[in-house]
Every structure is written in C-alpha cells, then in structure tokens.
Design an enzyme around this catalytic site. Structure first.
Site, PDB file in Angstrom:
ATOM      1  N   ASP A 144     -15.357 -86.367  37.979  1.00 46.09           N
ATOM      2  CA  ASP A 144     -15.209 -86.537  39.207  1.00 46.09           C
ATOM      3  C   ASP A 144     -14.535 -85.450  39.888  1.00 46.09           C
ATOM      4  O   ASP A 144     -14.881 -85.098  40.975  1.00 46.09           O
ATOM      5  CB  ASP A 144     -14.418 -88.005  39.633  1.00 46.09           C
ATOM      6  CG  ASP A 144     -15.205 -89.140  39.418  1.00 46.09           C
ATOM      7  OD1 ASP A 144     -16.352 -89.143  39.217  1.00 46.09           O
ATOM      8  OD2 ASP A 144     -14.681 -90.170  38.953  1.00 46.09           O
ATOM      9  N   THR A 225      -9.386 -96.550  45.049  1.00 46.25           N
ATOM     10  CA  THR A 225      -9.200 -95.284  44.535  1.00 46.25           C
ATOM     11  C   THR A 225      -8.618 -94.444  45.024  1.00 46.25           C
ATOM     12  O   THR A 225      -7.778 -93.328  44.629  1.00 46.25           O
ATOM     13  CB  THR A 225     -10.683 -94.946  44.204  1.00 46.25           C
ATOM     14  OG1 THR A 225     -11.157 -94.869  45.427  1.00 46.25           O
ATOM     15  CG2 THR A 225     -11.306 -95.588  43.200  1.00 46.25           C
ATOM     16  N   ALA A 286     -12.648 -88.057  44.235  1.00 49.31           N
ATOM     17  CA  ALA A 286     -12.945 -86.889  45.231  1.00 49.31           C
ATOM     18  C   ALA A 286     -13.990 -87.476  46.179  1.00 49.31           C
ATOM     19  O   ALA A 286     -13.438 -88.485  46.692  1.00 49.31           O
ATOM     20  CB  ALA A 286     -13.885 -86.056  44.096  1.00 49.31           C
ATOM     21  N   ALA A 287     -14.832 -86.841  46.434  1.00 49.09           N
ATOM     22  CA  ALA A 287     -15.732 -87.296  47.696  1.00 49.09           C
ATOM     23  C   ALA A 287     -16.535 -88.732  47.045  1.00 49.09           C
ATOM     24  O   ALA A 287     -16.759 -88.566  45.792  1.00 49.09           O
ATOM     25  CB  ALA A 287     -16.621 -86.539  47.817  1.00 49.09           C
ATOM     26  N   SER A 288     -16.288 -89.705  48.063  1.00 46.82           N
ATOM     27  CA  SER A 288     -17.181 -90.868  47.437  1.00 46.82           C
ATOM     28  C   SER A 288     -18.455 -90.870  47.834  1.00 46.82           C
ATOM     29  O   SER A 288     -18.882 -90.477  48.956  1.00 46.82           O
ATOM     30  CB  SER A 288     -16.357 -92.172  48.549  1.00 46.82           C
ATOM     31  OG  SER A 288     -17.255 -93.216  48.275  1.00 46.82           O
TER      32      SER A 288
HETATM   33  N1  UDP Z   1     -19.319-100.302  46.481  1.00 46.02           N
HETATM   34  C1  UDP Z   1     -20.431-101.327  47.197  1.00 46.02           C
HETATM   35  N2  UDP Z   1     -19.792-102.624  47.596  1.00 46.02           N
HETATM   36  C2  UDP Z   1     -18.662-102.881  47.417  1.00 46.02           C
HETATM   37  C3  UDP Z   1     -17.714-101.977  46.667  1.00 46.02           C
HETATM   38  C4  UDP Z   1     -18.129-100.606  46.442  1.00 46.02           C
HETATM   39  O1  UDP Z   1     -21.601-101.081  47.655  1.00 46.02           O
HETATM   40  O2  UDP Z   1     -18.131-103.911  47.549  1.00 46.02           O
HETATM   41  C5  UDP Z   1     -20.024 -98.953  46.218  1.00 46.02           C
HETATM   42  C6  UDP Z   1     -19.269 -98.016  47.392  1.00 46.02           C
HETATM   43  O3  UDP Z   1     -19.820 -97.574  48.444  1.00 46.02           O
HETATM   44  C7  UDP Z   1     -19.370 -96.886  46.373  1.00 46.02           C
HETATM   45  C8  UDP Z   1     -19.255 -97.293  45.122  1.00 46.02           C
HETATM   46  O4  UDP Z   1     -19.577 -98.477  45.261  1.00 46.02           O
HETATM   47  O5  UDP Z   1     -20.488 -95.993  46.577  1.00 46.02           O
HETATM   48  C9  UDP Z   1     -17.880 -97.119  44.396  1.00 46.02           C
HETATM   49  O6  UDP Z   1     -16.968 -97.412  45.456  1.00 46.02           O
HETATM   50  P1  UDP Z   1     -15.491 -97.553  45.092  1.00 46.02           P
HETATM   51  O7  UDP Z   1     -14.633 -97.944  46.297  1.00 46.02           O
HETATM   52  O8  UDP Z   1     -14.920 -98.366  44.027  1.00 46.02           O
HETATM   53  O9  UDP Z   1     -15.014 -96.056  44.924  1.00 46.02           O
HETATM   54  P2  UDP Z   1     -15.102 -94.630  45.557  1.00 46.02           P
HETATM   55  O10 UDP Z   1     -16.080 -94.018  44.845  1.00 46.02           O
HETATM   56  O11 UDP Z   1     -15.496 -94.969  46.890  1.00 46.02           O
HETATM   57  O12 UDP Z   1     -13.790 -93.791  45.323  1.00 46.02           O
END
Ligand code: UDP
Length: 403
Positions: A144, A225, A286-288
């Site tokens: 990441d 995160t 990093a970016a989400s």
């Molecule tokens: N996600 C989702 N529904 C949820 C929780 C997470 O669709 O209830 C998706 C979120 O939009 C992202 C991915 O799962 O694309 C990972 O989310 P998380 O917040 O765990 O980690 P991030 O990568 O944003 O730090």
C-alpha cells in the site's frame, strides 16, 4: 485622493465593527451570525470561483487518447528526465517491489509476488498491452505504502506505486484493484476489483434513486485505518440526525479500540451508499480505493485531506467535483459544511453531478489501459540500456495470449 480613499476604507471598517459589536451585545446567537454569514458567503464564493475557472481536461468528449491524466505521467517521470534510468537504478529498485520485464512482447516477473491477487490485477493490463509495448524492465511495488521518500533518497532508483504524497518520487500506476485484488471485505471476500462491473452496478444503483429521494445524511462505513476518521464517527454518535458514520472490522481488528470503543458495524455495500446525499472519503494507509466508487452514486463527495494521491486525483477539482476538507477536520467543520449543503441543495446536487460525470467519462477501463500504455511508453524512453532476457524470471504471458 489617496487620503480620501483611506478614510472611506477606515470608516466602512468601523461601521462594520460597530454593527458587529452592536449585534454581539444583543445575545450570543445574533453575535455569532456575522461570522457564520461570512463563512457561508466564503463557501459560496469558492464554489462559484472554482466552477467559473474550471476547464474540461479534454476537448474530445470521448478523450480517446486519455489526455486528461497525461500531466501526471510527465510530473512523475520528471525526476528522471535529466539522468535517465540506468541498469544500476533498476537493480537498486528491486528491493522495493516485484521485478517485471517485457521482452519481445512477452511478460516476465520475479518468481514470487508478495500479493498474488494484486500482481494478477496489474498483469491483466500489462498482458493486454504487450503488442504495443517495447522491451523494458520495471519494478512494481504492490504494497500500500510508497517506497521512495524524496528526503531520504536521491533519484537512484525508480519504483512504480499506486499511491503517494508530494514527499515521494514513486511513479504512480493505476492500482491492481481496477481488475483484481484487495481490499477484501466481507461483501467482497476476494477483493473489490473489477471496476468495469462495479461501474455498471453503481450506475444502476444511482439511477434507481433520485436526488430528492436520497436521505439528507452524511454516511461512512470503513475501518479505522487512520484516526483521521475519528471526528466524523464521533460527530455521528453525537448528532445521528446529521451523520451516520461507523467503524467496521477489517482483518487487522483486534479489540474495540480499533472501532473507537464501540462494537463494529455491519459493512455496507457500495450500492447501499447511494441512498445518502453526503458521502465521505479519507486516506487509509495510503489513498483509499473508495473515492472513485463514491462518485458513481451521484451523491455529494466530501474528500478529506489532499495529501495522498492516485493517478486520477489531480483532475478532480475541489468545489467542482467534490467538497474539500483539510486533514483532521473538527466535528464543527463537518457540521458547518453539511448544514451548508442541506441549505443549498441545488449546489450539492450540481457538484455531485459534476463528480459523477467526471468519473464516468474519464475513469473508464479504456482510460486505465490507455494510462498504462502511455506511462510505460514514456518510461521506456528513459531507459539508458538495452534490455536483456533473464532466465531466472517467471514467464507470465505473451502477446499472443492477449486476454
Ligand atoms: N468498504 C465498504 N463497506 C464497508 C466498509 C468498507 O464498501 O462497510 C470498502 C471501502 O469503501 C473501501 C474498502 O472497503 O473501498 C476498504 O475500506 P477500509 O475503510 O477498511 O480501508 P481503507 O482502504 O479505506 O483504508
């Protein structure tokens, strides 16, 4: 003349001050009013200015040559423009990622890939493009986090990473997740990949609910995160009529601390997000990856912090496509902005539509492939040595195996 002008300015400032003082003595709500009004006015001004100054990134509506994102390639490769890339620099880079080689339209890779599904997501695009790509060596970081922090390293290595900040000189590539690989969630146990399918699904979900039927509520689901998300979750606990934001459990969840001392919420699908008018994006490690999905709901996207980038972020403009918030917003800042958009529904809808249109038109699968192609062709021009075959590397596929 100058003196007169000065007097007029001082006078008008005093008049304003007098009005404010007078209002203040009448009670606290009225006292606060001028400031609140100023803030509301400033937001309106920013939106008006941003929209007036906005120029579409491509004169060709279909943008067949993916010109929209081209400036990012130029910027990311600029550190290597004067030196070029030597064999030694690629050797230096090897420890930061997976080595790939394109040789005579065939793709090779280090035997081991740290995250096989991520490599698969990357290779999908490389294999597709092989007939158009010259020989080259490249190192792709599938973690990441970016690897080359400019303050600590000179330009003695070149690494491709999916996300970075201004502090890094990694070269950004379109993340694996456009095709395969994580993040994995309960709803997407093998990862949220297949952007092409997700685009269609989300468009249908967005079309199924009119703007006026969406709930005028902020919505967020995700794991902790980064603690940058805390203030929105805390606001949701204090003002559930304004925001519904809860932490979910990811694979790293150990205790209630990881969900800010409350039980983890059920995950919500991307499609479910479309029921709400205001959606929130934050950096993670990093970016989400969620940002691009949120736009396709045709809801208003609040994007917190501008530090962490993916290759398509620079073309998304604050107040045109999304509502920007500085890093670590306070609960009050969220409240003010959400209230503002609740009271300026037509502006909210306009920005939401702009964001949707941009992602729908300029983040298609063909834009991802096109970006990879342009990026790799330009990168190749920097290589100062002749690429040689390497029998130690694993054969991934050839041009004739094109998907
Ligand atoms: N996600 C989702 N529904 C949820 C929780 C997470 O669709 O209830 C998706 C979120 O939009 C992202 C991915 O799962 O694309 C990972 O989310 P998380 O917040 O765990 O980690 P991030 O990568 O944003 O730090």
């Amino acid at each position: 003349m100058f003196l007169v002008l000065c007097c007029v300015i001082i006078l008008s400032e005093n008049v304003n001050a007098a009005t404010e003082n007078q209002a203040c003595s009448e009670g606290e709500t009225i006292c606060a009013a001028p400031n609140v009004e100023k803030k509301l006015y400033a937001i309106k001004q920013r939106i008006a200015q941003a929209m007036a100054n906005y120029e579409s990134c491509s004169t060709d509506v279909a943008d067949v040559n993916c010109t929209c994102h081209a400036a990012v390639i130029k910027k990311d490769l600029a550190p290597y423009k004067s030196t070029g890339l030597s064999r030694k620099m690629l050797e230096n880079a090897a420890k930061y990622g997976t080595r790939y080689k394109i040789y005579k339209q065939q793709l090779y890779r280090d035997e081991n890939c740290m995250f096989p599904a991520r490599c698969q997501g990357i290779e999908h695009f490389l294999l597709q493009l092989l007939p158009q790509l010259p020989d080259m060596d490249l190192v792709i970081n599938t973690r990441d986090y970016p690897q080359l922090q400019s303050a600590f390293r000179g330009q003695d290595a070149a690494v491709f990473s999916f996300s970075k900040t201004q502090e890094h000189h990694d070269i950004m590539y379109p993340a694996w997740t456009f095709w395969a690989g994580g993040p994995a969630t309960k709803l997407h146990p093998t990862g949220i990949g297949r952007w092409d399918l997700m685009r269609e699904k989300l468009r249908n979900s967005a079309d199924a609910i009119a703007w006026n039927d969406k709930q005028a509520l902020g919505f967020f689901r995700g794991s902790r995160t980064s603690d940058e998300r805390d203030s929105l979750v805390l606001l949701s606990r204090r003002r559930p009529e304004l925001v519904n934001a809860q932490y979910t459990k990811n694979q790293a969840w150990k205790s209630l601390k990881d969900t800010l001392n409350q039980a983890p919420a059920q995950e919500a699908s991307f499609e479910d997000h479309c029921q709400y008018k205001y959606l929130f994006n934050f950096r993670g490690v990093a970016a989400s990856f969620r940002l691009k999905h949120l736009f396709l709901c045709k809801s208003l996207v609040f994007h917190v912090g501008d530090e962490w980038q993916e290759f398509f972020y620079p073309q998304l403009k604050p107040w045109v496509h999304y509502v920007p918030l500085q890093s670590y917003p306070s609960e009050q800042q969220y409240e003010e902005l959400i209230e503002f958009f609740k009271n300026h529904d037509e502006l909210a809808q306009q920005i939401a539509t702009n964001g949707y249109d941009f992602i729908w038109q300029h983040l298609r699968m063909e834009d991802i492939s096109c970006y990879w192609r342009k990026l790799l062709k330009r990168y190749k021009k920097l290589l100062k040595y002749e690429v040689q075959p390497d029998k130690q590397m694993k054969f991934v596929g050839g041009a004739k195996d094109e998907l």
